[in-house]
Scaffold this motif. Structure first.
Motif, PDB file in Angstrom:
ATOM      1  N   MET A   1       0.852  -1.152   0.003  1.00 36.60           N
ATOM      2  CA  MET A   1       0.140   0.027  -0.025  1.00 36.60           C
ATOM      3  C   MET A   1       0.923   1.317  -0.145  1.00 36.60           C
ATOM      4  N   LEU A   2       0.816   2.093  -0.980  1.00 37.77           N
ATOM      5  CA  LEU A   2       1.499   3.465  -1.146  1.00 37.77           C
ATOM      6  C   LEU A   2       0.673   4.355  -0.592  1.00 37.77           C
ATOM      7  N   PHE A   3       1.247   5.557   0.271  1.00 38.56           N
ATOM      8  CA  PHE A   3       0.477   6.434   0.632  1.00 38.56           C
ATOM      9  C   PHE A   3       1.158   7.857   0.019  1.00 38.56           C
ATOM     10  N   PHE A   4       0.188   8.684  -0.555  1.00 35.96           N
ATOM     11  CA  PHE A   4       0.348   9.893  -1.109  1.00 35.96           C
ATOM     12  C   PHE A   4      -0.149  10.814  -0.263  1.00 35.96           C
ATOM     13  N   GLY A   5       0.845  12.113   0.358  1.00 31.57           N
ATOM     14  CA  GLY A   5       0.213  12.998   1.277  1.00 31.57           C
ATOM     15  C   GLY A   5       0.444  14.263   0.555  1.00 31.57           C
ATOM     16  N   ASP A   6      -0.624  14.978   0.788  1.00 31.97           N
ATOM     17  CA  ASP A   6      -0.426  16.486   0.545  1.00 31.97           C
ATOM     18  C   ASP A   6      -0.028  16.809  -0.936  1.00 31.97           C
ATOM     19  N   ILE A   7      -0.706  16.368  -1.989  1.00 27.85           N
ATOM     20  CA  ILE A   7      -0.295  16.503  -3.339  1.00 27.85           C
ATOM     21  C   ILE A   7      -0.298  18.058  -3.642  1.00 27.85           C
ATOM     22  N   HIS A   8      -1.402  18.679  -3.268  1.00 28.90           N
ATOM     23  CA  HIS A   8      -1.927  20.075  -3.537  1.00 28.90           C
ATOM     24  C   HIS A   8      -1.617  20.644  -4.945  1.00 28.90           C
ATOM     25  N   LEU A   9      -2.257  19.926  -5.709  1.00 25.92           N
ATOM     26  CA  LEU A   9      -2.137  20.414  -7.138  1.00 25.92           C
ATOM     27  C   LEU A   9      -3.010  21.406  -7.376  1.00 25.92           C
ATOM     28  N   ALA A  10      -2.582  22.497  -8.002  1.00 24.83           N
ATOM     29  CA  ALA A  10      -3.464  23.844  -8.176  1.00 24.83           C
ATOM     30  C   ALA A  10      -3.141  24.764  -9.445  1.00 24.83           C
ATOM     31  N   ASN A  11      -2.233  23.883 -10.405  1.00 20.44           N
ATOM     32  CA  ASN A  11      -1.977  24.416 -11.641  1.00 20.44           C
ATOM     33  C   ASN A  11      -1.082  25.728 -11.700  1.00 20.44           C
TER      34      ASN A  11
ATOM     35  N   ALA B   1      -2.679   2.149  -3.485  1.00 20.41           N
ATOM     36  CA  ALA B   1      -2.238   3.298  -3.093  1.00 20.41           C
ATOM     37  C   ALA B   1      -3.647   4.093  -2.291  1.00 20.41           C
ATOM     38  N   MET B   2      -3.130   5.071  -1.447  1.00 21.15           N
ATOM     39  CA  MET B   2      -3.951   5.507  -0.593  1.00 21.15           C
ATOM     40  C   MET B   2      -3.614   7.253  -0.535  1.00 21.15           C
ATOM     41  N   THR B   3      -4.512   8.067  -0.920  1.00 14.99           N
ATOM     42  CA  THR B   3      -4.024   9.608  -0.540  1.00 14.99           C
ATOM     43  C   THR B   3      -4.451   9.940   0.956  1.00 14.99           C
ATOM     44  N   LEU B   4      -3.887  10.868   1.487  1.00 15.89           N
ATOM     45  CA  LEU B   4      -4.057  11.254   2.651  1.00 15.89           C
ATOM     46  C   LEU B   4      -4.461  12.570   2.839  1.00 15.89           C
ATOM     47  N   GLY B   5      -5.202  12.894   1.754  1.00 15.84           N
ATOM     48  CA  GLY B   5      -5.917  14.155   1.499  1.00 15.84           C
ATOM     49  C   GLY B   5      -5.022  15.448   0.997  1.00 15.84           C
ATOM     50  N   ASP B   6      -5.982  16.341   0.559  1.00 17.34           N
ATOM     51  CA  ASP B   6      -5.257  17.780  -0.005  1.00 17.34           C
ATOM     52  C   ASP B   6      -4.683  17.319  -1.296  1.00 17.34           C
ATOM     53  N   MET B   7      -5.450  16.325  -2.311  1.00 21.87           N
ATOM     54  CA  MET B   7      -4.982  16.329  -3.444  1.00 21.87           C
ATOM     55  C   MET B   7      -5.059  17.461  -4.257  1.00 21.87           C
ATOM     56  N   THR B   8      -5.973  18.364  -3.751  1.00 25.80           N
ATOM     57  CA  THR B   8      -6.165  19.636  -4.797  1.00 25.80           C
ATOM     58  C   THR B   8      -5.956  20.953  -3.614  1.00 25.80           C
ATOM     59  N   TRP B   9      -6.145  22.143  -4.177  1.00 25.32           N
ATOM     60  CA  TRP B   9      -6.034  23.113  -3.389  1.00 25.32           C
ATOM     61  C   TRP B   9      -7.203  24.169  -3.622  1.00 25.32           C
ATOM     62  N   GLU B  10      -8.489  24.016  -2.692  1.00 26.02           N
ATOM     63  CA  GLU B  10      -9.715  24.804  -3.000  1.00 26.02           C
ATOM     64  C   GLU B  10      -9.507  26.339  -3.506  1.00 26.02           C
ATOM     65  N   LEU B  11      -8.382  27.054  -2.811  1.00 24.44           N
ATOM     66  CA  LEU B  11      -8.032  28.235  -3.316  1.00 24.44           C
ATOM     67  C   LEU B  11      -8.082  28.559  -4.600  1.00 24.44           C
ATOM     68  N   TYR B  12      -7.471  27.496  -5.388  1.00 23.71           N
ATOM     69  CA  TYR B  12      -7.304  27.706  -7.169  1.00 23.71           C
ATOM     70  C   TYR B  12      -8.334  26.871  -7.860  1.00 23.71           C
TER      71      TYR B  12
ATOM     72  N   TYR C   1     -10.996  27.615  -9.252  1.00 23.97           N
ATOM     73  CA  TYR C   1     -11.740  28.392 -10.036  1.00 23.97           C
ATOM     74  C   TYR C   1     -10.727  29.440 -10.495  1.00 23.97           C
ATOM     75  N   THR C   2      -9.927  29.770  -9.882  1.00 19.58           N
ATOM     76  CA  THR C   2      -9.003  30.847 -10.322  1.00 19.58           C
ATOM     77  C   THR C   2      -8.241  30.492 -11.455  1.00 19.58           C
ATOM     78  N   ASN C   3      -7.459  29.251 -11.070  1.00 22.89           N
ATOM     79  CA  ASN C   3      -6.607  28.440 -11.843  1.00 22.89           C
ATOM     80  C   ASN C   3      -7.202  27.391 -12.716  1.00 22.89           C
ATOM     81  N   LYS C   4      -8.676  27.216 -12.511  1.00 25.70           N
ATOM     82  CA  LYS C   4      -9.553  26.176 -13.232  1.00 25.70           C
ATOM     83  C   LYS C   4      -8.670  24.638 -13.033  1.00 25.70           C
ATOM     84  N   TYR C   5      -8.351  24.608 -11.766  1.00 22.77           N
ATOM     85  CA  TYR C   5      -7.849  23.280 -11.358  1.00 22.77           C
ATOM     86  C   TYR C   5      -8.492  22.683 -10.286  1.00 22.77           C
ATOM     87  N   ALA C   6      -9.394  21.510 -10.333  1.00 18.92           N
ATOM     88  CA  ALA C   6     -10.165  21.214  -9.411  1.00 18.92           C
ATOM     89  C   ALA C   6     -10.136  19.448  -9.404  1.00 18.92           C
TER      90      ALA C   6
END
Length: 358
Positions: A231-241, A270-281, A283-288
């Motif tokens: 099991m791979l764990f991915f933490g805080d990817i925070h993709l936001a373009n 695999a399992m993510t541990l949250g924060d795959m995205t960054w809600e602040l962006y 709409y402004t960066n069109k990345y959800a």
């Protein structure tokens, strides 16, 4: 008169030149081929379907030696050979592992490729051979959990409040308030859920009101002993373009793909541990979430279970409360609370965030 003749000759030369350019604009020296067919805007394909039909327009059918190319949601291209052609329709073979999402459709002849449009594909797991199943009076959510044509006993099914198990035939049913607007399963050991890209199909949306009866089926595949798994764990990817993050993530997905190749035949999840995205962006960066899934789906062959993070909540003005801020996540990614079994491990995914957005 002589001047008119000269002008006509010049015009004929120009037309001839334009004709040559039109015929040779593909660079091959061959005349551009003409094929016309209807690409449906939305199409539902039952799980396990091997072929798909297209309707020919104006008699301009493709050759059987042509190839339909499908560009999938992850940006990969799949050649789908044409198996039969008539003046009104033709049939293609679909590629293995096709998933739901938006596809770009092309027709290719030799080295020449033409865009024909795009279509939204939905893979359906509804079982036509179980139409005789009816829920008991008072129950409004029911369905079957199957592996192939066989129902699976004792699979846990829930709407986030009610929890039941499937019977000996794999059938479940219960009365739901449909507050979360989905139903999900806890995948039993020795099985995997069908995957839509990296997402395991452990939950499906409820689309009708609580006064209406609704059927939702789940399809599993048997994978044998999973005791020895990774099991791979991915933490805080925070993709936001932003700040070149998508290119960095591509390097990461390439490394994961190399790891999967090096461990072919082994059971890797695999399992993510949250924060795959960054809600602040969003709409402004069109990345959800939609864009995140396109990038994550580059890791083909990997099932990723997801956990919600604080930055995966929708924090727009007018959206308040711990329930409303996760509606988009629950629709597109996963339940906020769920579980699954792999080998001898029972994994429990929890939402440890209380978000009010006040």
């Amino acid at each position: 008169m002589k001047r008119l003749s000269s002008l006509l000759a010049l015009l004929a030369a120009v037309i001839c030149m334009l004709t040559v350019v039109s015929c040779e604009k593909n660079g091959s020296g061959q005349q551009e081929f003409v094929v016309q067919f209807q690409v449906p805007e939305n199409v539902t394909i039952p799980f396990g379907t091997k072929t798909m039909d297209f309707r020919v327009m104006f008699g301009n059918a493709p050759l059987q030696t042509d190839v339909v190319v499908l560009g999938d949601p992850a940006g990969k291209y799949h050649n789908c050979p044409i198996v039969s052609v008539s003046t009104t329709s033709f049939t293609i073979n679909l590629y293995e592992g096709m998933m739901s999402g938006k596809y770009d459709v092309y027709i290719q002849r030799g080295s020449d490729r033409k865009s024909m449009g795009s279509m939204q594909v939905t893979i359906s797991y509804q079982s036509d051979d179980d139409n005789e199943i009816e829920p008991e009076k008072g129950n409004n959510v029911y369905g079957v959990v199957k592996c192939g044509s066989v129902g699976i006993k004792d699979v846990v099914v829930s709407d986030g409040y009610e929890v039941v198990k499937t019977d000996a035939n794999g059938v479940y049913q219960f009365r739901s308030k449909k507050e979360h607007k989905y139903v999900f399963i806890s995948v039993p050991s020795g099985f995997e859920a069908m995957a839509e890209g990296v997402l395991p199909k452990v939950h499906q949306q409820l689309t009708k009101s609580a006064t209406e009866v609704e059927r939702v089926d789940f399809m599993l595949k048997e994978v044998g002993d999973q005791t020895n798994h990774t099991m791979l764990f991915f933490g805080d990817i925070h993709l936001a373009n932003r700040t070149n993050d998508r290119n960095q993530f591509k390097k990461f997905t390439d490394e994961i793909s190399d790891f999967l190749t090096a461990n072919a035949g082994k059971k890797v999840y695999a399992m993510t541990l949250g924060d795959m995205t960054w809600e602040l962006y969003w709409y402004t960066n069109k990345y959800a979430f939609e864009e995140y899934l396109v990038d994550a789906n580059a890791m083909r062959g990997l099932i990723i279970f997801h956990t919600i993070g604080n930055h995966d909540h929708e924090m727009q003005k007018g959206i308040a409360g711990d329930f409303d801020t996760v509606v988009k996540y629950k629709k597109l990614i996963a339940p906020t609370y769920y579980s699954f079994n792999i080998g001898k491990v029972h994994y429990i995914v929890l939402d440890d965030i209380e978000c009010q957005n006040t």
